[in-house]
Structure formats: C-alpha cells, structure tokens
Motif scaffolding. Structure first.
Motif, PDB file in Angstrom:
ATOM      1  N   SER A  23       0.749  -1.177  -0.014  1.00 41.71           N
ATOM      2  CA  SER A  23      -0.005  -0.148   0.015  1.00 41.71           C
ATOM      3  C   SER A  23       0.721   1.249   0.091  1.00 41.71           C
ATOM      4  CB  SER A  23      -1.029  -0.067   1.312  1.00 41.71           C
ATOM      5  OG  SER A  23      -0.213   0.065   2.345  1.00 41.71           O
ATOM      6  N   LYS A  42      -5.727   8.266   0.547  1.00 46.91           N
ATOM      7  CA  LYS A  42      -5.296   9.070  -0.560  1.00 46.91           C
ATOM      8  C   LYS A  42      -4.122   9.671  -0.471  1.00 46.91           C
ATOM      9  CE  LYS A  42      -9.024   8.797  -3.868  1.00 46.91           C
ATOM     10  NZ  LYS A  42     -10.169   9.575  -4.426  1.00 46.91           N
ATOM     11  N   HIS A  52      -2.993   8.008  -5.464  1.00 51.75           N
ATOM     12  CA  HIS A  52      -3.680   6.754  -5.353  1.00 51.75           C
ATOM     13  C   HIS A  52      -4.587   6.639  -4.297  1.00 51.75           C
ATOM     14  CE1 HIS A  52      -0.839   4.987  -8.294  1.00 51.75           C
ATOM     15  NE2 HIS A  52       0.261   5.552  -7.505  1.00 51.75           N
ATOM     16  N   ASP A  53      -5.358   5.874  -4.440  1.00 53.08           N
ATOM     17  CA  ASP A  53      -6.088   5.163  -3.231  1.00 53.08           C
ATOM     18  C   ASP A  53      -5.462   4.031  -2.552  1.00 53.08           C
ATOM     19  OD1 ASP A  53      -8.279   2.766  -2.391  1.00 53.08           O
ATOM     20  OD2 ASP A  53      -9.266   4.651  -2.065  1.00 53.08           O
ATOM     21  N   ASP A  55      -5.886   1.247  -0.933  1.00 53.99           N
ATOM     22  CA  ASP A  55      -6.594   0.036  -0.999  1.00 53.99           C
ATOM     23  C   ASP A  55      -6.353  -0.590  -2.333  1.00 53.99           C
ATOM     24  OD1 ASP A  55      -6.951  -0.300   1.744  1.00 53.99           O
ATOM     25  OD2 ASP A  55      -9.138   0.315   1.476  1.00 53.99           O
ATOM     26  N   ILE A  56      -6.614   0.469  -3.434  1.00 55.51           N
ATOM     27  CA  ILE A  56      -6.730  -0.102  -4.855  1.00 55.51           C
ATOM     28  C   ILE A  56      -5.137  -0.117  -5.401  1.00 55.51           C
ATOM     29  CG2 ILE A  56      -7.033   0.680  -7.151  1.00 55.51           C
ATOM     30  CD1 ILE A  56      -9.563   2.170  -6.132  1.00 55.51           C
ATOM     31  N   ASN A  57      -4.329   0.637  -4.756  1.00 54.89           N
ATOM     32  CA  ASN A  57      -2.698   0.697  -5.118  1.00 54.89           C
ATOM     33  C   ASN A  57      -2.203  -0.629  -4.557  1.00 54.89           C
ATOM     34  OD1 ASN A  57      -0.140   2.060  -6.004  1.00 54.89           O
ATOM     35  ND2 ASN A  57       0.350   1.850  -3.548  1.00 54.89           N
ATOM     36  N   ALA A  59      -3.879  -3.430  -4.038  1.00 54.23           N
ATOM     37  CA  ALA A  59      -4.582  -4.664  -4.587  1.00 54.23           C
ATOM     38  C   ALA A  59      -3.490  -4.675  -6.161  1.00 54.23           C
ATOM     39  CB  ALA A  59      -5.816  -4.352  -5.088  1.00 54.23           C
ATOM     40  N   ILE A  60      -3.427  -3.613  -6.665  1.00 56.42           N
ATOM     41  CA  ILE A  60      -2.778  -3.692  -8.059  1.00 56.42           C
ATOM     42  C   ILE A  60      -1.247  -4.359  -7.771  1.00 56.42           C
ATOM     43  CG2 ILE A  60      -1.539  -2.176  -9.728  1.00 56.42           C
ATOM     44  CD1 ILE A  60      -4.262  -0.360  -9.616  1.00 56.42           C
TER      45      ILE A  60
END
Length: 75
Positions: A23, A42, A52-53, A55-57, A59-60
């Motif tokens: 993260s 963020k 970036h968010d 959690d999304i970052n 996950a990627i």
C-alpha cells in the motif's frame, strides 16, 4: 493468510504474495513512501505525480507481484 486458513481450508490453487509495503509502493513508478501513515487513505506521489487510493494501489501491487511470479508457497 490466517483468515484464509480459517475460512477456506479446502480451497485449492490459492497463491500467497508478500504484502509488505504494497500500500506504500506506487504501482506506477515503484517509489516507496515509507512515511505514509495508516490513516492516510489517498495521496499523490511526488516522484511521478500519480494519485492513489491506498487499497486499490495495494491490490494492484499484489496482482503485479503474483503476475511476476513472486507468489509464496502454494496452499
């Protein structure tokens, strides 16, 4: 991993990936923002300018680690 073992012990084909710094590491440029606090959800990286968010970052980054063959032992 512990939650997986608790709730899905019969699942096959699961790959585990080291989640350390996923993260905090920009999935775009690879820079690690070590001073990032957990409550910060963020942010914009000064290195590449990407926002970036958290959690999304993460996950990627986990997906990229798996895709690059960095998965841990199969369970």
């Amino acid at each position: 991993k512990d939650k997986f073992l608790l709730y899905k012990p019969e699942a096959e084909g699961v790959q585990f990936v080291k989640s350390h710094n996923t993260s905090r590491t920009c999935h775009h440029c690879g820079h690690i923002k070590k001073e990032l606090k957990v409550k910060t959800r963020k942010w914009t990286y000064t290195n590449c300018g990407k926002t970036h968010d958290r959690d999304i970052n993460a996950a990627i980054n986990i997906l990229n680690r798996w895709f690059n063959g960095d998965s841990l032992k199969k369970h």
